[in-house]
Design a protein around this motif. Structure first.
Motif, PDB file in Angstrom:
ATOM      1  N   LEU A 181       0.628  -9.480   6.303  1.00 12.95           N
ATOM      2  CA  LEU A 181      -0.533  -9.987   5.559  1.00 12.95           C
ATOM      3  C   LEU A 181      -1.168  -8.911   4.678  1.00 12.95           C
ATOM      4  CD1 LEU A 181      -2.319 -12.291   8.166  1.00 12.95           C
ATOM      5  CD2 LEU A 181      -1.240 -13.011   6.023  1.00 12.95           C
ATOM      6  N   GLN A 182      -0.927  -7.642   5.012  1.00 14.62           N
ATOM      7  CA  GLN A 182      -1.477  -6.577   4.175  1.00 14.62           C
ATOM      8  C   GLN A 182      -0.947  -6.656   2.750  1.00 14.62           C
ATOM      9  OE1 GLN A 182      -3.937  -4.325   5.104  1.00 14.62           O
ATOM     10  NE2 GLN A 182      -3.988  -5.808   6.786  1.00 14.62           N
ATOM     11  N   MET A 183       0.242  -7.275   2.572  1.00 20.20           N
ATOM     12  CA  MET A 183       0.804  -7.408   1.227  1.00 20.20           C
ATOM     13  C   MET A 183       0.041  -8.425   0.388  1.00 20.20           C
ATOM     14  SD  MET A 183       4.929  -7.018   1.777  1.00 20.20           S
ATOM     15  CE  MET A 183       5.081  -8.245   3.087  1.00 20.20           C
ATOM     16  N   GLY A 184      -0.895  -9.152   1.011  1.00 19.63           N
ATOM     17  CA  GLY A 184      -1.748 -10.076   0.273  1.00 19.63           C
ATOM     18  C   GLY A 184      -3.162  -9.564   0.099  1.00 19.63           C
ATOM     19  N   ILE A 235       3.500  -2.083  -4.217  1.00 20.76           N
ATOM     20  CA  ILE A 235       2.537  -3.084  -3.729  1.00 20.76           C
ATOM     21  C   ILE A 235       2.904  -3.608  -2.345  1.00 20.76           C
ATOM     22  CG2 ILE A 235       1.882  -3.743  -6.078  1.00 20.76           C
ATOM     23  CD1 ILE A 235       3.372  -6.406  -5.594  1.00 20.76           C
ATOM     24  N   GLY A 236       3.810  -2.912  -1.647  1.00 20.30           N
ATOM     25  CA  GLY A 236       4.135  -3.304  -0.287  1.00 20.30           C
ATOM     26  C   GLY A 236       3.060  -2.863   0.687  1.00 20.30           C
ATOM     27  N   ALA A 237       3.432  -2.750   1.965  1.00 14.03           N
ATOM     28  CA  ALA A 237       2.437  -2.429   2.992  1.00 14.03           C
ATOM     29  C   ALA A 237       2.839  -1.222   3.830  1.00 14.03           C
ATOM     30  CB  ALA A 237       2.220  -3.639   3.895  1.00 14.03           C
ATOM     31  N   THR A 238       3.750  -0.392   3.312  1.00 12.28           N
ATOM     32  CA  THR A 238       4.108   0.837   4.003  1.00 12.28           C
ATOM     33  C   THR A 238       3.274   1.993   3.445  1.00 12.28           C
ATOM     34  OG1 THR A 238       5.931   1.202   2.444  1.00 12.28           O
ATOM     35  CG2 THR A 238       6.455   0.046   4.497  1.00 12.28           C
ATOM     36  N   PRO A 239       3.240   3.138   4.138  1.00 13.49           N
ATOM     37  CA  PRO A 239       2.355   4.227   3.697  1.00 13.49           C
ATOM     38  C   PRO A 239       2.615   4.741   2.297  1.00 13.49           C
ATOM     39  CG  PRO A 239       3.058   4.588   5.963  1.00 13.49           C
ATOM     40  CD  PRO A 239       3.853   3.415   5.455  1.00 13.49           C
TER      41      PRO A 239
END
Length: 279
Positions: free
Chosen positions: A142-145, A86-90
């Protein structure tokens, strides 16, 4: 903290406790680069609350695989804990896969945005980064939200970056230091109504000098005599230096389990088994 009554189960009189499952996501677990830490902890957390784990599944980071798994899972009424991705890396594709499985869009959750902003401010105060949320780095954070539309947040006491909850599925990071408090919070906040609702025990004893084939008919008879009680047999060949033995046991409703256990002990001894290791 936001909440949604449509996402929380309500218990009707006589309704059985839902099954609980674990989905652990990550190529690093399947390749052996990291060892899973969630399975044993979730069992412990559930047992402390009178609940039990029904099943666990380990899947890759492939978005199609995650989507297919979640599509099947969302079709059930199970309580599901999903760890990882659920992180924001590829290589983090769980948020996107959950949205695809549900057929909904993704949107920045306002409470998640606030919490992530607070985390960035805390880091900036320590000389790490900027509190300006318009910077490219913070925009990436913010992508993690960004969660499936309709999701609620799961608070993260470790670093404020929340997980999300939707349709009885709790999504949290793969890091145990974050995920395990989030599991406990979910069990105590969303699922307290299911705590200690099942009167269930498990008893066992060791048997020496008896082949499993000799006791099997008695185990089958036990389950016919006490419907709802399950018998189990766990043979041990003595590979740790001890004597070969069988762990026999029963699990189910306390009174019936106690009766079945006493009967099974008697059957074992009548068939020539010993409850004591050979000298």
């Amino acid at each position: 903290m936001t909440s949604s009554s449509s996402n929380s189960p309500s218990r009707a009189a006589g309704e059985p406790v839902p099954s609980v499952r674990l989905i652990a996501i990550g190529d690093e677990i399947l390749s052996g680069r990291r060892q899973d830490k969630h399975f044993a902890t979730l069992i412990e957390l559930l047992q402390a609350r009178g609940m039990r784990l029904k099943a666990a599944e380990f899947i890759s980071d492939d978005e199609d695989d995650i989507t297919a798994c979640l599509r099947r899972s969302f079709a059930t009424s199970d309580l599901v804990f999903c760890c990882g991705g659920i992180g924001a890396t590829p290589d983090d594709r769980t948020r996107q896969s959950a949205a695809r499985a549900l057929g909904v869009g993704l949107a920045l959750h306002p409470e998640a945005a606030r919490l992530i902003g607070e985390r960035c401010a805390e880091m900036a105060a320590k000389g790490q980064g900027s509190a300006d949320m318009s910077t490219p780095e913070n925009q990436q954070r913010l992508q993690m939200g960004v969660f499936p539309v309709g999701a609620d947040i799961i608070p993260n006491t470790y670093n404020r970056i929340p997980g999300f909850f939707i349709r009885n599925h709790s999504f949290m990071p793969g890091f145990p230091v974050m995920a395990h408090p989030m599991m406990a919070w979910t069990l105590d906040t969303r699922y307290a109504r299911w705590h200690h609702q099942e009167a269930r025990v498990e008893h066992s004893f060791l048997v020496f000098g008896m082949p499993e084939s000799r006791i099997t008919p008695a185990l089958e008879s036990l389950e016919r005599r006490w419907p709802g009680i399950r018998a189990f047999s766990l043979p041990n060949v003595g590979d740790s230096g001890g004597h070969p033995h069988i762990e026999l046991g029963v699990k189910g409703e306390p009174d019936a389990a106690a009766q079945a256990l006493a009967w099974l002990r008697t059957e074992v001894q009548s068939l020539g088994g010993s409850l004591n290791p050979p000298i």
